[in-house]
Design a protein around this motif. Structure first.
Motif, PDB file in Angstrom:
ATOM      1  N   PHE A  90     -38.683 -33.376   8.852  1.00  0.00           N
ATOM      2  CA  PHE A  90     -38.099 -34.557   9.382  1.00  0.00           C
ATOM      3  C   PHE A  90     -38.944 -35.223  10.271  1.00  0.00           C
ATOM      4  O   PHE A  90     -38.906 -36.378  10.867  1.00  0.00           O
ATOM      5  CB  PHE A  90     -36.950 -34.056  10.529  1.00  0.00           C
ATOM      6  CG  PHE A  90     -35.743 -33.276   9.837  1.00  0.00           C
ATOM      7  CD1 PHE A  90     -35.210 -33.824   8.858  1.00  0.00           C
ATOM      8  CD2 PHE A  90     -35.311 -32.235  10.378  1.00  0.00           C
ATOM      9  CE1 PHE A  90     -34.110 -33.313   8.172  1.00  0.00           C
ATOM     10  CE2 PHE A  90     -34.362 -31.418   9.909  1.00  0.00           C
ATOM     11  CZ  PHE A  90     -33.692 -31.897   8.569  1.00  0.00           C
ATOM     12  N   SER A  91     -40.353 -35.006  10.353  1.00  0.00           N
ATOM     13  CA  SER A  91     -41.292 -35.829  10.838  1.00  0.00           C
ATOM     14  C   SER A  91     -41.453 -37.203  10.248  1.00  0.00           C
ATOM     15  O   SER A  91     -41.005 -37.358   9.174  1.00  0.00           O
ATOM     16  CB  SER A  91     -42.660 -35.200  10.675  1.00  0.00           C
ATOM     17  OG  SER A  91     -43.834 -35.889  11.204  1.00  0.00           O
ATOM     18  N   GLY A  92     -41.511 -38.355  10.993  1.00  0.00           N
ATOM     19  CA  GLY A  92     -41.360 -39.535  10.788  1.00  0.00           C
ATOM     20  C   GLY A  92     -39.959 -40.260  10.388  1.00  0.00           C
ATOM     21  O   GLY A  92     -39.789 -41.366  10.113  1.00  0.00           O
ATOM     22  N   LYS A  93     -39.148 -39.296  10.352  1.00  0.00           N
ATOM     23  CA  LYS A  93     -37.541 -39.723  10.256  1.00  0.00           C
ATOM     24  C   LYS A  93     -36.888 -40.122  11.510  1.00  0.00           C
ATOM     25  O   LYS A  93     -37.332 -39.713  12.593  1.00  0.00           O
ATOM     26  CB  LYS A  93     -36.710 -38.579   9.679  1.00  0.00           C
ATOM     27  CG  LYS A  93     -37.371 -38.081   8.430  1.00  0.00           C
ATOM     28  CD  LYS A  93     -37.096 -39.289   7.214  1.00  0.00           C
ATOM     29  CE  LYS A  93     -37.844 -38.586   5.849  1.00  0.00           C
ATOM     30  NZ  LYS A  93     -37.292 -37.662   5.328  1.00  0.00           N
ATOM     31  N   THR A  94     -35.887 -40.751  11.353  1.00  0.00           N
ATOM     32  CA  THR A  94     -35.148 -41.452  12.459  1.00  0.00           C
ATOM     33  C   THR A  94     -33.624 -40.657  12.689  1.00  0.00           C
ATOM     34  O   THR A  94     -33.015 -40.318  11.774  1.00  0.00           O
ATOM     35  CB  THR A  94     -34.491 -42.754  12.333  1.00  0.00           C
ATOM     36  OG1 THR A  94     -35.705 -43.523  12.220  1.00  0.00           O
ATOM     37  CG2 THR A  94     -33.800 -43.115  13.783  1.00  0.00           C
ATOM     38  N   VAL A  95     -33.382 -40.181  13.780  1.00  0.00           N
ATOM     39  CA  VAL A  95     -32.125 -39.567  14.401  1.00  0.00           C
ATOM     40  C   VAL A  95     -31.554 -40.341  15.482  1.00  0.00           C
ATOM     41  O   VAL A  95     -31.899 -40.335  16.599  1.00  0.00           O
ATOM     42  CB  VAL A  95     -32.399 -37.771  14.885  1.00  0.00           C
ATOM     43  CG1 VAL A  95     -31.197 -37.518  15.251  1.00  0.00           C
ATOM     44  CG2 VAL A  95     -32.956 -37.017  13.640  1.00  0.00           C
ATOM     45  N   VAL A  96     -30.346 -40.610  14.998  1.00  0.00           N
ATOM     46  CA  VAL A  96     -29.581 -41.240  16.310  1.00  0.00           C
ATOM     47  C   VAL A  96     -28.621 -40.204  16.902  1.00  0.00           C
ATOM     48  O   VAL A  96     -27.734 -39.568  16.113  1.00  0.00           O
ATOM     49  CB  VAL A  96     -28.660 -42.460  15.525  1.00  0.00           C
ATOM     50  CG1 VAL A  96     -27.913 -43.228  16.591  1.00  0.00           C
ATOM     51  CG2 VAL A  96     -29.645 -43.496  14.900  1.00  0.00           C
ATOM     52  N   LYS A 111     -23.175 -47.448  13.529  1.00  0.00           N
ATOM     53  CA  LYS A 111     -23.640 -48.739  12.890  1.00  0.00           C
ATOM     54  C   LYS A 111     -25.132 -48.588  13.142  1.00  0.00           C
ATOM     55  O   LYS A 111     -25.742 -49.138  12.288  1.00  0.00           O
ATOM     56  CB  LYS A 111     -23.030 -49.879  13.665  1.00  0.00           C
ATOM     57  CG  LYS A 111     -21.742 -49.861  13.148  1.00  0.00           C
ATOM     58  CD  LYS A 111     -21.331 -50.031  11.831  1.00  0.00           C
ATOM     59  CE  LYS A 111     -19.972 -50.366  11.286  1.00  0.00           C
ATOM     60  NZ  LYS A 111     -19.791 -50.205   9.938  1.00  0.00           N
ATOM     61  N   VAL A 112     -25.836 -48.193  14.207  1.00  0.00           N
ATOM     62  CA  VAL A 112     -27.172 -48.039  14.470  1.00  0.00           C
ATOM     63  C   VAL A 112     -27.671 -47.223  13.257  1.00  0.00           C
ATOM     64  O   VAL A 112     -28.806 -47.407  12.868  1.00  0.00           O
ATOM     65  CB  VAL A 112     -27.635 -47.703  15.959  1.00  0.00           C
ATOM     66  CG1 VAL A 112     -28.868 -47.301  15.827  1.00  0.00           C
ATOM     67  CG2 VAL A 112     -27.091 -48.801  16.888  1.00  0.00           C
ATOM     68  N   ALA A 113     -27.133 -46.288  13.219  1.00  0.00           N
ATOM     69  CA  ALA A 113     -27.627 -45.092  12.209  1.00  0.00           C
ATOM     70  C   ALA A 113     -27.777 -45.838  10.485  1.00  0.00           C
ATOM     71  O   ALA A 113     -28.722 -45.623  10.062  1.00  0.00           O
ATOM     72  CB  ALA A 113     -26.961 -43.821  12.096  1.00  0.00           C
ATOM     73  N   GLU A 114     -26.715 -46.308  10.293  1.00  0.00           N
ATOM     74  CA  GLU A 114     -26.306 -47.272   9.075  1.00  0.00           C
ATOM     75  C   GLU A 114     -27.777 -48.145   9.033  1.00  0.00           C
ATOM     76  O   GLU A 114     -28.459 -48.106   8.060  1.00  0.00           O
ATOM     77  CB  GLU A 114     -25.375 -47.644   8.924  1.00  0.00           C
ATOM     78  CG  GLU A 114     -24.081 -46.928   8.883  1.00  0.00           C
ATOM     79  CD  GLU A 114     -22.860 -47.967   8.685  1.00  0.00           C
ATOM     80  OE1 GLU A 114     -22.813 -48.996   8.220  1.00  0.00           O
ATOM     81  OE2 GLU A 114     -21.465 -47.179   9.066  1.00  0.00           O
ATOM     82  N   VAL A 115     -27.788 -49.064  10.008  1.00  0.00           N
ATOM     83  CA  VAL A 115     -28.903 -50.137   9.764  1.00  0.00           C
ATOM     84  C   VAL A 115     -30.366 -49.351   9.861  1.00  0.00           C
ATOM     85  O   VAL A 115     -31.272 -50.051   9.227  1.00  0.00           O
ATOM     86  CB  VAL A 115     -28.936 -50.961  11.146  1.00  0.00           C
ATOM     87  CG1 VAL A 115     -30.046 -51.880  11.247  1.00  0.00           C
ATOM     88  CG2 VAL A 115     -27.680 -51.823  11.081  1.00  0.00           C
ATOM     89  N   LEU A 116     -30.510 -48.285  10.542  1.00  0.00           N
ATOM     90  CA  LEU A 116     -31.836 -47.703  10.449  1.00  0.00           C
ATOM     91  C   LEU A 116     -32.053 -46.882   9.456  1.00  0.00           C
ATOM     92  O   LEU A 116     -33.233 -46.133   9.124  1.00  0.00           O
ATOM     93  CB  LEU A 116     -31.911 -46.990  12.002  1.00  0.00           C
ATOM     94  CG  LEU A 116     -32.219 -47.755  13.266  1.00  0.00           C
ATOM     95  CD1 LEU A 116     -32.122 -46.785  14.600  1.00  0.00           C
ATOM     96  CD2 LEU A 116     -33.095 -49.004  13.151  1.00  0.00           C
ATOM     97  N   CYS A 117     -30.913 -46.685   8.498  1.00  0.00           N
ATOM     98  CA  CYS A 117     -31.130 -45.488   7.582  1.00  0.00           C
ATOM     99  C   CYS A 117     -31.453 -44.413   7.957  1.00  0.00           C
ATOM    100  O   CYS A 117     -32.437 -43.769   7.425  1.00  0.00           O
ATOM    101  CB  CYS A 117     -32.018 -46.225   6.218  1.00  0.00           C
ATOM    102  SG  CYS A 117     -31.656 -47.791   5.617  1.00  0.00           S
TER     103      CYS A 117
END
Length: 306
Positions: A25-31, A204-210
């Motif tokens: 998960f390094s470099g990935k986004t988690v909301v 929605k934030v998670a969607e926009v940030l993929c």
């Protein structure tokens, strides 16, 4: 004081088990949507803050969206402003909206920022009005009974839904090394403020940030079947079946629908987890078992917790 051999071996094993997840998960986004019991318990506050700081330290990019319903209710009571709800949503007139902005945009947001910073992080608090981060539109609520010829439109005031998310604001903060902490207040086309459900904003934030993951902290152990057993490893198809047969109902429905929309829009997985468990976020990300319900859009979700 030094660790005993058993304690040292146990600590080393825990860290070793986390390594594959850190690499993955390094470099990935988690909301993460933060609220409920985890927000009002001091020890849970501290464990949440440490989880967020740890994620950032190992290269994961956490984005926090927070609620604050109980805090809003407390201040309204102290100001002798009556709280009214329609379908679980707070009716928000202009006086109530002033309180919502005060509590979410100032008090709660800054408390979370300070808490994360005290744990060694570098958090930055914003509302959806900053940089027009969250553009909103008025939420239209309707009510219809079999006796009614047409649905009744109920005005619940300055309650909104997300029209769009300004991704560049979040990117700027993340790329600058900050942990964004977002209060779910949107701005309308006419500059008016809107109170928006924090789960919906997080989705929605998670969607926009993929995002790789959307994590919704709750006050329950997770989604349960009719026998009271916690369900996990669910596909979107299976979730829709559980909604249709009445297994999922009531207050859990909005969270489930939020999770469904997110994974259908490209978020890899959504997690509804028990915020009453210390380090719930870390356990969900860095272990196989997790502490709640996992939903993905993949057929193999039964064997994939992380």
């Amino acid at each position: 004081m030094s660790l005993s051999r058993i304690e040292a071996e146990s600590t080393a094993e825990v860290i070793s088990r986390a390594l594959p997840y850190i690499q993955r998960f390094s470099g990935k986004t988690v909301v993460v949507k933060y609220g409920g019991n985890a927000m009002v318990d001091v020890e849970l506050n501290q464990s949440f803050a440490r989880d967020i700081v740890l994620m950032k330290a190992v290269g994961i990019n956490p984005v926090v969206v927070h609620g604050g319903g109980p805090q809003i209710g407390d201040l309204l009571n102290r100001l002798s402003i009556e709280s009214k709800f329609v379908d679980g949503m707070r009716v928000t007139d202009s006086k109530t909206m002033d309180v919502v902005e005060m509590v979410l945009g100032a008090t709660v947001n800054k408390e979370i920022v300070n808490m994360i910073n005290a744990a060694g992080g570098n958090a930055f608090g914003v509302t959806g009005k900053d940089g027009q981060l969250i553009k909103a539109k008025k939420l239209i609520v309707t009510h219809k009974t079999p006796e009614m010829a047409a649905p009744e439109i109920i005005d619940i005031g300055q309650v909104g839904e997300v029209a769009s998310i300004n991704k560049s604001v979040i990117d700027m903060l993340v790329n600058g090394g900050f942990i964004p902490v977002i209060a779910p207040i949107g701005v309308g086309a006419n500059g008016a403020s809107y109170n928006i459900n924090a789960d919906l904003v997080a989705g929605k934030v998670a969607e926009v940030l993929c995002a790789e993951k959307l994590i919704l902290l709750t006050n329950v152990a997770g989604l349960k079947n009719k026998d009271g057993e916690i369900l996990t490893g669910l596909t979107t198809e299976r979730v829709n079946e559980l909604i249709a047969d009445g297994t999922i109902y009531g207050g859990m429905l909005p969270k489930i629908r939020c999770a469904l929309e997110a994974v259908q829009a490209g978020v890899r997985s959504a997690h509804i987890i028990d915020g009453r468990v210390a380090h719930a976020v870390m356990l969900e990300i860095f272990t196989d078992e997790g502490v709640g319900t996992l939903i993905t859009n993949q057929k193999n979700s039964l064997v994939e917790n992380a």
